[in-house]
Scaffold this motif. Sequence first.
Motif, PDB file in Angstrom:
ATOM      1  N   VAL A 187       3.571   5.373   9.368  1.00  0.00           N
ATOM      2  CA  VAL A 187       3.238   5.311  10.795  1.00  0.00           C
ATOM      3  C   VAL A 187       1.957   6.081  11.088  1.00  0.00           C
ATOM      4  N   LYS A 188       1.782   7.220  10.448  1.00  0.00           N
ATOM      5  CA  LYS A 188       0.631   8.079  10.706  1.00  0.00           C
ATOM      6  C   LYS A 188      -0.608   7.692   9.903  1.00  0.00           C
ATOM      7  N   GLY A 189      -0.479   6.676   9.038  1.00  0.00           N
ATOM      8  CA  GLY A 189      -1.651   6.220   8.292  1.00  0.00           C
ATOM      9  C   GLY A 189      -1.987   7.036   7.074  1.00  0.00           C
ATOM     10  N   ALA A 190      -1.008   7.739   6.511  1.00  0.00           N
ATOM     11  CA  ALA A 190      -1.276   8.616   5.369  1.00  0.00           C
ATOM     12  C   ALA A 190      -1.418   7.860   4.055  1.00  0.00           C
ATOM     13  N   PHE A 191      -0.838   6.678   3.962  1.00  0.00           N
ATOM     14  CA  PHE A 191      -0.849   5.929   2.710  1.00  0.00           C
ATOM     15  C   PHE A 191      -1.718   4.677   2.810  1.00  0.00           C
ATOM     16  N   ALA A 192      -2.323   4.328   1.678  1.00  0.00           N
ATOM     17  CA  ALA A 192      -3.169   3.140   1.622  1.00  0.00           C
ATOM     18  C   ALA A 192      -2.313   1.882   1.495  1.00  0.00           C
ATOM     19  N   PRO A 193      -2.707   0.790   2.143  1.00  0.00           N
ATOM     20  CA  PRO A 193      -1.986  -0.473   1.953  1.00  0.00           C
ATOM     21  C   PRO A 193      -2.222  -0.994   0.544  1.00  0.00           C
ATOM     22  N   LEU A 194      -1.216  -1.647  -0.017  1.00  0.00           N
ATOM     23  CA  LEU A 194      -1.276  -2.173  -1.373  1.00  0.00           C
ATOM     24  C   LEU A 194      -1.031  -3.672  -1.366  1.00  0.00           C
ATOM     25  N   ASP A 195      -1.537  -4.335  -2.383  1.00  0.00           N
ATOM     26  CA  ASP A 195      -1.297  -5.768  -2.544  1.00  0.00           C
ATOM     27  C   ASP A 195      -0.031  -5.936  -3.381  1.00  0.00           C
ATOM     28  N   ALA A 196       1.071  -6.281  -2.727  1.00  0.00           N
ATOM     29  CA  ALA A 196       2.355  -6.366  -3.421  1.00  0.00           C
ATOM     30  C   ALA A 196       2.314  -7.348  -4.589  1.00  0.00           C
ATOM     31  N   ALA A 197       1.508  -8.386  -4.471  1.00  0.00           N
ATOM     32  CA  ALA A 197       1.455  -9.415  -5.511  1.00  0.00           C
ATOM     33  C   ALA A 197       0.974  -8.875  -6.848  1.00  0.00           C
ATOM     34  N   LYS A 198       0.320  -7.719  -6.834  1.00  0.00           N
ATOM     35  CA  LYS A 198      -0.202  -7.140  -8.070  1.00  0.00           C
ATOM     36  C   LYS A 198       0.845  -6.324  -8.835  1.00  0.00           C
ATOM     37  N   PHE A 199       2.062  -6.243  -8.293  1.00  0.00           N
ATOM     38  CA  PHE A 199       3.095  -5.436  -8.931  1.00  0.00           C
ATOM     39  C   PHE A 199       4.213  -6.323  -9.463  1.00  0.00           C
ATOM     40  N   ASP A 200       4.594  -6.069 -10.708  1.00  0.00           N
ATOM     41  CA  ASP A 200       5.616  -6.881 -11.361  1.00  0.00           C
ATOM     42  C   ASP A 200       6.913  -6.879 -10.561  1.00  0.00           C
ATOM     43  N   ASN A 201       7.522  -8.048 -10.455  1.00  0.00           N
ATOM     44  CA  ASN A 201       8.825  -8.221  -9.806  1.00  0.00           C
ATOM     45  C   ASN A 201       8.810  -7.941  -8.307  1.00  0.00           C
ATOM     46  N   SER A 202       7.628  -7.866  -7.689  1.00  0.00           N
ATOM     47  CA  SER A 202       7.585  -7.551  -6.257  1.00  0.00           C
ATOM     48  C   SER A 202       8.277  -8.626  -5.416  1.00  0.00           C
ATOM     49  N   SER A 203       8.267  -9.854  -5.892  1.00  0.00           N
ATOM     50  CA  SER A 203       8.926 -10.929  -5.140  1.00  0.00           C
ATOM     51  C   SER A 203      10.444 -10.796  -5.174  1.00  0.00           C
ATOM     52  N   ALA A 204      10.945  -9.965  -6.098  1.00  0.00           N
ATOM     53  CA  ALA A 204      12.391  -9.783  -6.243  1.00  0.00           C
ATOM     54  C   ALA A 204      12.842  -8.370  -5.883  1.00  0.00           C
ATOM     55  N   TRP A 205      11.976  -7.563  -5.250  1.00  0.00           N
ATOM     56  CA  TRP A 205      12.390  -6.218  -4.855  1.00  0.00           C
ATOM     57  C   TRP A 205      13.662  -6.283  -4.016  1.00  0.00           C
ATOM     58  N   LEU A 206      14.552  -5.332  -4.231  1.00  0.00           N
ATOM     59  CA  LEU A 206      15.768  -5.265  -3.425  1.00  0.00           C
ATOM     60  C   LEU A 206      15.404  -5.137  -1.950  1.00  0.00           C
ATOM     61  N   ASP A 207      16.147  -5.835  -1.112  1.00  0.00           N
ATOM     62  CA  ASP A 207      15.796  -5.930   0.308  1.00  0.00           C
ATOM     63  C   ASP A 207      15.625  -4.559   0.958  1.00  0.00           C
ATOM     64  N   GLY A 208      16.583  -3.661   0.711  1.00  0.00           N
ATOM     65  CA  GLY A 208      16.506  -2.340   1.329  1.00  0.00           C
ATOM     66  C   GLY A 208      15.315  -1.545   0.851  1.00  0.00           C
ATOM     67  N   LEU A 209      14.953  -1.690  -0.422  1.00  0.00           N
ATOM     68  CA  LEU A 209      13.801  -0.974  -0.957  1.00  0.00           C
ATOM     69  C   LEU A 209      12.496  -1.578  -0.450  1.00  0.00           C
ATOM     70  N   LYS A 210      12.455  -2.901  -0.358  1.00  0.00           N
ATOM     71  CA  LYS A 210      11.261  -3.558   0.173  1.00  0.00           C
ATOM     72  C   LYS A 210      11.014  -3.111   1.614  1.00  0.00           C
ATOM     73  N   ALA A 211      12.094  -3.001   2.373  1.00  0.00           N
ATOM     74  CA  ALA A 211      11.955  -2.550   3.763  1.00  0.00           C
ATOM     75  C   ALA A 211      11.369  -1.151   3.833  1.00  0.00           C
ATOM     76  N   SER A 212      11.714  -0.317   2.873  1.00  0.00           N
ATOM     77  CA  SER A 212      11.287   1.080   2.925  1.00  0.00           C
ATOM     78  C   SER A 212       9.794   1.261   2.693  1.00  0.00           C
ATOM     79  N   VAL A 213       9.115   0.260   2.097  1.00  0.00           N
ATOM     80  CA  VAL A 213       7.675   0.375   1.833  1.00  0.00           C
ATOM     81  C   VAL A 213       6.856  -0.550   2.718  1.00  0.00           C
ATOM     82  N   THR A 214       7.507  -1.154   3.708  1.00  0.00           N
ATOM     83  CA  THR A 214       6.833  -2.130   4.567  1.00  0.00           C
ATOM     84  C   THR A 214       6.777  -1.619   5.999  1.00  0.00           C
TER      85      THR A 214
END
Length: 426
Positions: A109-136
């Motif tokens: 929320v405060k802008g401390a982290f850089a946005p990332l391209d999820a497509a560049k990370f292995d298995n990102s399309s299959a991340w567990l729903d709760g974990l995906k929510a935590s980084v979005t």
Amino acid sequence: MKRKLIAAIGIAGMMVSIAACGDDSGSGDSKGTDAKELTVWLTVDAQNNWPELVKAADAAVQKAHPGVKINHEYYGWPDKNAKLDAVLATDKAPDVVEMGNTEMLGYMVKGAFAPLDAAKFDNSSAWLDGLKASVTYDGKTYGVPYYAGGRVANWRKDLFASAGVKTTPKTYTELTAALDKVQEKEGDKFSAWYQPTRDWYAAMSFVYDAGGSIAKEEGGEWKANLSSPESVKGLTEFKNVLDKYMHGDKTKDESDRYIVYGQGKSGMIFAPAWEGATAAAKENDKTGKLANNVENFVMPGPSGKNLPVFLGGSDLAVPVKSDAQALAAEWINAFTGPSGQKGLIAKGNLPNNKTDLATLKSDPATAVPATAAESNWFVPMAPGWGQVEKAQVLQTMLQSIGTGKKTVEAAAKDADAAIDKVINTK
């Protein structure tokens, strides 16, 4: 492992300098491709339990980038965020930092982290729903799930067998019938199910199982939803559990649940998967009866499906002030990719993705936590959620319900009012 939200109280001051780092419209791994040094902050879990996985990620990056120096710093959970807040106010930010998944929101929320391209990370399309929510947040990805930990039911086989129950329940009706038998046999001073009243992780599982939620997003704004008919139905069933099976102190949270279980004051708990085994450890088993006598099983829900569980765990993020964002992203992918997940699974963790999770279901040793984790929920990713947690709105509501101070409906309505005051506040 328990992951509490450490609200981003100290972030406000540091954000003046972070804001000057530019907008976040692009990918956070777009700079630092030629960096010669990388600093990685992890918690002591990695240092103590899987240092070989850290070395393997280092080796993979150094093979691709000969001469790169990788520095590691390790922190305990209580200390990490204060140190991170302090360093993010300077020009010496780490390039990779581990966060508890409920800690991510305040920083995103405060802008401390850089946005990332999820497509560049292995298995990102299959991340567990709760974990995906935590980084979005706001439609962008600001971290990569590292590993997960779920919740399961755990009971004492001897107690339930003595009441005529010799197999774990597959339905909620079977569960409550078994609990009724043990409760009747052991008496009112015993908790057939020790369920701490202020344990909002468990209570919200009942809410989500009933089709309710803590809050909903409507038209870009978040609105509390605990007083909806569905949420009230879930809270009412949670109260029924407390009334029928919980005969301990109804003002307590879950922090010492495994200790109470180890004291032989309960027949069952619903908790992170490690708690049953910890209660049965020699130093905690005051009855001498728990060793080889406690059993995990998937918690059935009143809906007829498995009870959805809160997924705890860790994420990896790249501070926006890092000068090595591209290299940081490569290191994260090497660490959390297929070989890394295999190593984490071998250490007793749940993977970050559904593909690996599915393979665990066929192994009796991991089938229960893997199956339980398939149905999961996460906190509302609203800008003011940290303030909701800091104020302990849910715990206060649950204590009022459990002690009978308020009706379910009144407590839920009051909680909604408290949530609505802050949930959209950055």
